[in-house]
Scaffold this active site. Structure first.
Site: not given
Ligand code: PMP
Length: 408
Positions: A124, A201, A204, A227, A366
């Protein structure tokens, strides 16, 4: 999970009763954010109605109670992740802020010109851009682990990228686009053989997989509350104390200091050193409520339920939607289905599904470098959560047939 259990769970999420364009809401955008159970919503209201006062500084009753609640929430997060000590949990705004914190502070302490950071092709943007910014700041190099045609990491390529210049590896536990569950334990073991720390990270992963940071031996593990059925604007960073003690603060201000004078400031101990300013103590307590809720249902049960949705939906899509292409076919896969149908643009599919009350995500999610490397315009993504049902999938597949018929 039997039908009665599932109906009881659904009844705890007020938004699932909403009608969208007069249709039952089918919410398959859980990878972007999850819906909130009543206990989380109630905890936010309770906090503001009964326990609101700025924390840590006050001698008065409300301030002490609010402080206790915030610090108890830290313990809940620590236990949830299997951390050895609660001081290793830093509250952040979410995954993004947690990664930025480490990219900055670790970078300041340990990185210099010519050093390297390893990420993977399926990250991401939140796990790419902060490292790129570090690389620009320190004149370092970003190295990228490629993936195979199923969307799995090429572990041999990873081994060959690691070298004496590598300062840190940053890797997603689960891909938000492909659903791939990465072998993070192995990735960490390989890095540790060369004394390189690893940030995982977990945005997910934590809603779907039981995580134990000690068992994984992760150096840093980050996630977002929203999430995992918690509120927006709150998340957590786990860091081994040995690292957090060696790296400088990310932001300066109140709370993170021990003493301040115009000549010199000394910093507070963990975890406060990394929590400048008034923390989101209402969010932290509501996040703790969400984690307790997930633990009460049980991550094993959640994973099993979501996996059965993944299998059921994948089979129906493959068998019934002509021209469908599933993007991401890893052996170890979380309940995310990204797909394309023929040459139809994902946005058009998403728009028409929305008119039928079905929320899916379309676009690059993203993860633009990943989408570009796959040579596709984006995907339609259906991502499941504990409250989704097979009958929702039936409606979705039938709706998709209609939509494809109209656009195809
Ligand atoms: N890493 C991953 C794998 C994600 O799916 C996301 C959110 N789509 C993020 C980071 C970023 O998370 P946040 O916008 O809650 O900071």
């Amino acid at each position: 999970m039997n039908d009665i259990q599932l109906q009881n769970i659904r009844a705890e999420f007020p938004i699932l009763q909403e009608k969208i364009y007069n249709k039952e809401l089918i919410y398959f955008d859980n990878g972007a954010t999850t819906q909130k159970p009543k206990c989380v919503i109630d905890r936010i209201t309770f906090g503001y109605e009964h326990l609101n006062a700025n924390i840590h500084r006050g001698v008065h009753y409300l301030s002490q109670k609010a402080t206790e609640a915030h610090e108890d929430a830290r313990t809940v997060v620590a236990n949830f992740l299997g951390a050895k000590t609660r001081e290793e949990i830093i509250f952040t705004r979410g995954t993004t802020e947690a990664i930025n914190l480490i990219a900055f502070s670790f970078g300041e302490a340990f990185c210099t010109e010519g050093d390297e950071v390893i990420v993977s092709e399926l990250e991401h943007h939140a796990n790419i851009v902060p490292w790129q910014m570090l690389c620009e700041r320190k004149k370092m190099k970003l190295r990228v682990i490629p993936i195979n045609e199923n969307g799995e990491l090429d572990v041999d390529a990873y081994k060959s990228l690691l070298n004496e210049k590598t300062k840190i590896v940053a890797i997603a536990h689960v891909s938000n686009v492909l659903g791939t569950i990465n072998p993070v334990k192995e990735i960490i073991q390989i890095a540790h053989q060369q004394n390189v720390p690893v940030l995982v990270d977990g945005a997910q992963a934590v809603p779907h997989i039981k995580v134990d940071v000690v068992e994984l031996d992760a150096d840093f593990y980050v996630f977002s509350g929203h999430k995992i059925y918690g509120p927006t604007g709150i998340g957590a960073l786990y860091g081994k104390a040995k690292w957090l003690n060696q790296i400088p603060p990310y932001q300066g201000g109140g709370e993170m200091i021990a003493t301040v004078s115009f000549e010199k400031t000394t910093y507070n101990e963990l975890p406060f050193k990394f929590e400048a300013g008034t923390p989101d103590y209402i969010g932290s307590t509501a996040l703790a409520e969400a984690l307790k809720y997930v633990e009460m249902i049980g991550l094993d049960q959640i994973a099993e339920h979501e996996h059965s949705l993944l299998t059921y939906c994948t089979e129906r899509l493959i068998n019934e939607i002509e021209g469908i292409r599933i993007i991401g076919t890893a052996k170890e896969k979380s309940a995310v289905i990204s797909f394309l149908v023929g040459n139809i643009h994902p946005y058009d599919i998403g728009m028409l599904l929305d008119k039928l009350g079905i929320a899916v995500r379309t676009g690059h999610h993203c993860a633009q470098p990943l989408i570009d490397s796959l040579g596709i315009p984006g995907t339609v993504r259906a991502s499941f959560a504990l409250y989704n049902t097979k009958s929702e999938i039936d409606v979705f597949v039938d709706a998709l047939k209609k939509v494809v018929g109209m656009l195809g």
